[in-house]
Design a protein around this motif. Structure first.
Motif, PDB file in Angstrom:
ATOM      1  N   TYR A 313       0.884  -1.167   0.000  1.00 52.47           N
ATOM      2  CA  TYR A 313       0.000   0.000   0.000  1.00 52.47           C
ATOM      3  C   TYR A 313       0.919   1.214   0.000  1.00 52.47           C
ATOM      4  CZ  TYR A 313      -2.952   3.537   2.420  1.00 52.47           C
ATOM      5  OH  TYR A 313      -3.609   4.682   2.803  1.00 52.47           O
ATOM      6  N   VAL A 314       0.763   2.051  -1.015  1.00 56.72           N
ATOM      7  CA  VAL A 314       1.645   3.211  -1.175  1.00 56.72           C
ATOM      8  C   VAL A 314       0.817   4.489  -1.176  1.00 56.72           C
ATOM      9  CG1 VAL A 314       3.310   4.372  -2.684  1.00 56.72           C
ATOM     10  CG2 VAL A 314       3.357   1.886  -2.462  1.00 56.72           C
ATOM     11  N   HIS A 315       1.295   5.477  -0.439  1.00 57.71           N
ATOM     12  CA  HIS A 315       0.645   6.796  -0.407  1.00 57.71           C
ATOM     13  C   HIS A 315       1.751   7.839  -0.417  1.00 57.71           C
ATOM     14  CE1 HIS A 315      -3.043   9.139   0.490  1.00 57.71           C
ATOM     15  NE2 HIS A 315      -2.192  10.008   1.003  1.00 57.71           N
ATOM     16  N   THR A 316       1.672   8.788  -1.336  1.00 62.03           N
ATOM     17  CA  THR A 316       2.770   9.751  -1.495  1.00 62.03           C
ATOM     18  C   THR A 316       2.451  11.154  -0.986  1.00 62.03           C
ATOM     19  OG1 THR A 316       2.050  10.283  -3.749  1.00 62.03           O
ATOM     20  CG2 THR A 316       3.687   8.517  -3.484  1.00 62.03           C
ATOM     21  N   THR A 317       1.225  11.379  -0.525  1.00 62.24           N
ATOM     22  CA  THR A 317       0.863  12.713  -0.034  1.00 62.24           C
ATOM     23  C   THR A 317       0.557  12.652   1.457  1.00 62.24           C
ATOM     24  OG1 THR A 317      -1.454  12.339  -0.630  1.00 62.24           O
ATOM     25  CG2 THR A 317      -0.054  13.409  -2.276  1.00 62.24           C
ATOM     26  N   LEU A 318       0.233  13.819   2.009  1.00 60.60           N
ATOM     27  CA  LEU A 318      -0.082  13.910   3.434  1.00 60.60           C
ATOM     28  C   LEU A 318      -1.245  12.980   3.792  1.00 60.60           C
ATOM     29  CD1 LEU A 318      -0.335  17.080   5.575  1.00 60.60           C
ATOM     30  CD2 LEU A 318      -2.278  15.532   5.520  1.00 60.60           C
ATOM     31  N   ILE A 319      -1.130  12.347   4.925  1.00 57.20           N
ATOM     32  CA  ILE A 319      -2.216  11.514   5.432  1.00 57.20           C
ATOM     33  C   ILE A 319      -2.248  11.649   6.951  1.00 57.20           C
ATOM     34  CG2 ILE A 319      -0.805   9.413   5.628  1.00 57.20           C
ATOM     35  CD1 ILE A 319      -3.332   7.843   4.659  1.00 57.20           C
ATOM     36  N   LYS A 320      -3.445  11.628   7.539  1.00 57.96           N
ATOM     37  CA  LYS A 320      -3.592  11.810   8.980  1.00 57.96           C
ATOM     38  C   LYS A 320      -3.378  10.484   9.713  1.00 57.96           C
ATOM     39  CE  LYS A 320      -4.639  16.164   8.549  1.00 57.96           C
ATOM     40  NZ  LYS A 320      -5.986  16.667   8.803  1.00 57.96           N
ATOM     41  N   LYS A 321      -2.919  10.589  10.932  1.00 59.49           N
ATOM     42  CA  LYS A 321      -2.545   9.388  11.692  1.00 59.49           C
ATOM     43  C   LYS A 321      -3.746   8.553  12.137  1.00 59.49           C
ATOM     44  CE  LYS A 321       1.905  11.253  13.100  1.00 59.49           C
ATOM     45  NZ  LYS A 321       2.780  11.739  14.196  1.00 59.49           N
ATOM     46  N   TRP A 322      -4.917   9.162  12.299  1.00 60.36           N
ATOM     47  CA  TRP A 322      -6.091   8.357  12.640  1.00 60.36           C
ATOM     48  C   TRP A 322      -6.506   7.462  11.465  1.00 60.36           C
ATOM     49  CZ3 TRP A 322      -6.762  13.836  13.673  1.00 60.36           C
ATOM     50  CH2 TRP A 322      -7.132  14.574  12.544  1.00 60.36           C
ATOM     51  N   ASP A 323      -6.046   7.819  10.246  1.00 61.30           N
ATOM     52  CA  ASP A 323      -6.329   6.987   9.069  1.00 61.30           C
ATOM     53  C   ASP A 323      -5.466   5.729   9.021  1.00 61.30           C
ATOM     54  OD1 ASP A 323      -8.298   8.633   7.772  1.00 61.30           O
ATOM     55  OD2 ASP A 323      -6.696  10.003   7.186  1.00 61.30           O
ATOM     56  N   ILE A 324      -4.300   5.761   9.625  1.00 60.01           N
ATOM     57  CA  ILE A 324      -3.314   4.694   9.404  1.00 60.01           C
ATOM     58  C   ILE A 324      -2.880   3.939  10.666  1.00 60.01           C
ATOM     59  CG2 ILE A 324      -2.442   5.756   7.306  1.00 60.01           C
ATOM     60  CD1 ILE A 324      -0.129   6.930   8.919  1.00 60.01           C
ATOM     61  N   CYS A 325      -3.182   4.475  11.855  1.00 58.65           N
ATOM     62  CA  CYS A 325      -2.679   3.867  13.094  1.00 58.65           C
ATOM     63  C   CYS A 325      -3.194   2.438  13.291  1.00 58.65           C
ATOM     64  CB  CYS A 325      -3.048   4.731  14.293  1.00 58.65           C
ATOM     65  SG  CYS A 325      -2.354   4.145  15.859  1.00 58.65           S
ATOM     66  N   ALA A 326      -4.503   2.228  13.123  1.00 59.54           N
ATOM     67  CA  ALA A 326      -5.074   0.883  13.328  1.00 59.54           C
ATOM     68  C   ALA A 326      -4.477  -0.114  12.345  1.00 59.54           C
ATOM     69  CB  ALA A 326      -6.593   0.930  13.198  1.00 59.54           C
ATOM     70  N   GLY A 327      -4.334   0.305  11.080  1.00 58.95           N
ATOM     71  CA  GLY A 327      -3.724  -0.569  10.080  1.00 58.95           C
ATOM     72  C   GLY A 327      -2.286  -0.904  10.424  1.00 58.95           C
ATOM     73  N   ASN A 328      -1.558   0.070  10.940  1.00 59.11           N
ATOM     74  CA  ASN A 328      -0.182  -0.144  11.368  1.00 59.11           C
ATOM     75  C   ASN A 328      -0.121  -1.199  12.471  1.00 59.11           C
ATOM     76  OD1 ASN A 328       2.569   0.127  12.019  1.00 59.11           O
ATOM     77  ND2 ASN A 328       2.512   2.336  11.901  1.00 59.11           N
ATOM     78  N   ALA A 329      -1.045  -1.123  13.423  1.00 57.80           N
ATOM     79  CA  ALA A 329      -1.079  -2.089  14.535  1.00 57.80           C
ATOM     80  C   ALA A 329      -1.359  -3.503  14.034  1.00 57.80           C
ATOM     81  CB  ALA A 329      -2.136  -1.663  15.549  1.00 57.80           C
ATOM     82  N   LEU A 330      -2.307  -3.648  13.108  1.00 59.44           N
ATOM     83  CA  LEU A 330      -2.626  -4.970  12.569  1.00 59.44           C
ATOM     84  C   LEU A 330      -1.448  -5.563  11.806  1.00 59.44           C
ATOM     85  CD1 LEU A 330      -5.526  -4.177  13.430  1.00 59.44           C
ATOM     86  CD2 LEU A 330      -6.328  -5.157  11.276  1.00 59.44           C
ATOM     87  N   LEU A 331      -0.778  -4.733  11.002  1.00 57.82           N
ATOM     88  CA  LEU A 331       0.384  -5.208  10.246  1.00 57.82           C
ATOM     89  C   LEU A 331       1.514  -5.634  11.187  1.00 57.82           C
ATOM     90  CD1 LEU A 331       0.405  -2.539   7.396  1.00 57.82           C
ATOM     91  CD2 LEU A 331       0.048  -4.994   7.096  1.00 57.82           C
ATOM     92  N   SER A 332       1.774  -4.836  12.214  1.00 54.93           N
ATOM     93  CA  SER A 332       2.842  -5.166  13.160  1.00 54.93           C
ATOM     94  C   SER A 332       2.580  -6.490  13.862  1.00 54.93           C
ATOM     95  CB  SER A 332       2.995  -4.046  14.192  1.00 54.93           C
ATOM     96  OG  SER A 332       3.387  -2.832  13.565  1.00 54.93           O
ATOM     97  N   ALA A 333       1.314  -6.729  14.209  1.00 51.02           N
ATOM     98  CA  ALA A 333       0.958  -7.969  14.904  1.00 51.02           C
ATOM     99  C   ALA A 333       1.188  -9.199  14.036  1.00 51.02           C
ATOM    100  CB  ALA A 333      -0.498  -7.909  15.360  1.00 51.02           C
TER     101      ALA A 333
END
Length: 382
Positions: A313-333
């Motif tokens: 999943y690639v994103h090259t512009t600004l993105i807010k952390k509430w958009d990505i934090c949960a996904g980050n946690a699932l990937l890390s797990a």
């Protein structure tokens, strides 16, 4: 002898005889009473010598009885909740996050069914796309944040939306802190000081797609970060009534399954349809044999990695952390990664900015992640 004297003597003699007869009769009655009592006593059961011994309670028995009573009272009146105002059980907070995400999701669905979008504009993004906010955002936000604040009043809470006036928390139902699925599928719990935690809330991800009735992209997300590191997250799909969650190192949702890509010969990349920017051109110019898949919502795009739809999943512009934090946690797990396009870890502490301006790269494979990082070097400067 005078007649009266004879009469008197005769009377005295008769009286004496009567007295002797009465005494004899009384003695006979007394004797009969004694004999009757003796017979009665002889007929009563005799006590065994051992039965005459007094039973004394054992001190050990009394102690055991008292301890049992105290334990019974304790379990009758104790609270089963571990969290306090100063420290929080991560397992309980995950259960609460799942519960409130589903509550928010029900509001999102209800608003859509009631046709109450009443769109307002948040303004335009850098790429010129309209970024609407609906009643669904606000109602979901209220459901989620009010329940969390009632149970965890000192929790650092960051939401995409803002409160509209003070809420009466006495009327808010407390969240479920003991969801059985979480108990069954986690190996351990942590009790963490409340000041170390930040919870990020996205009450309605893929708002643009929501207004366009592209409802399969829509998610509700809650993320738990400790000292800036995402340790647990929930991605709820309200129109499918599915909740994906994970607690790094401890456990995850039974429906969160890593599937192999459908075409192993290709390295597919999923990108944002409403924040496209120049990501398509960047990816296709730097990566060979790669398909670019446009999609809505950061939560949906992360789940697509688990489903084998895309490798990154690639994103090259600004993105807010509430958009990505949960996904980050699932990937890390699951052993995956989410970084900036420079390979930097993203800080999710509430004291840090809510804006992630370094671009985004997410993948489930460490090897793929390094390959994509190398290929996309300098992409943010292009």
């Amino acid at each position: 002898m005078r007649p009266e004297n004879l009469t008197e003597k005769t009377s005295q003699h008769t009286s004496a005889q009567n007295d002797r007869f009465g005494d004899q009769q009384n003695r006979n009655e007394h004797h009969n009473h004694i004999n009757s009592s003796s017979k009665s006593n002889n007929n009563s059961p005799k006590l065994h010598p051992m039965m005459a011994v007094q039973i004394k309670p054992s001190p050990v028995g009394i102690l055991i009885l008292c301890i049992s009573f105290v334990i019974l009272i304790y379990y009758m009146f104790r609270s089963t909740d571990v969290s306090t105002t100063s420290s929080i059980s991560i397992r309980e907070l995950i259960s609460a996050s799942i519960d409130v995400a589903e509550r928010g999701g029900r509001e999102v669905v209800a608003v859509k069914k009631e046709h109450e979008e009443h769109q307002k504009s948040k303004g335009e993004t850098k790429e010129g796309a309209n970024d609407p906010v609906t009643d669904g955002d606000f109602r979901s936000h209220v459901k989620i944040t009010s329940a969390l604040r009632k149970t965890f009043p000192y929790l650092n809470l960051v939401s995409e939306e803002h409160d509209q006036g003070d809420l009466d928390l006495t009327k808010v139902q407390s969240p479920n802190l003991h969801i059985q699925e979480v108990t069954d599928h986690t190996n351990f719990d942590e009790i963490v000081p409340v000041e170390e935690l930040t919870v990020w809330v996205d009450p309605l991800d893929a708002t643009q797609e929501y207004t366009e009735n592209l409802l399969h992209y829509v998610t509700v997300m809650v993320c738990i970060a400790r000292k800036g590191v995402p340790i647990a997250g929930v991605i709820h799909k309200p129109f499918e009534q599915k909740s994906y969650w994970a607690y790094a190192g401890s456990g995850l949702s039974p429906i969160l399954i890593k599937q192999e890509p459908k075409d192993a010969s290709k390295k597919n990349v999923i990108v944002s349809r409403s924040h496209a920017g120049s990501v398509k051109e960047i990816v296709q110019s730097r990566l060979e044999n790669t398909d670019v898949i446009p999609a809505g919502g950061a939560g949906y795009k992360v789940l697509s990695l688990f489903e084998g739809v895309a490798n990154a999943y690639v994103h090259t512009t600004l993105i807010k952390k509430w958009d990505i934090c949960a996904g980050n946690a699932l990937l890390s797990a699951m052993g995956g990664k989410m970084t900036t396009l420079k390979g930097e870890q993203i800080n999710y502490d509430y004291k840090d900015s809510a804006r992630n301006e370094g671009g985004l790269l997410a993948s489930l494979s460490g090897k793929d992640h390094e390959q994509f990082l190398t290929a996309l070097q300098g992409a943010m400067d292009s």
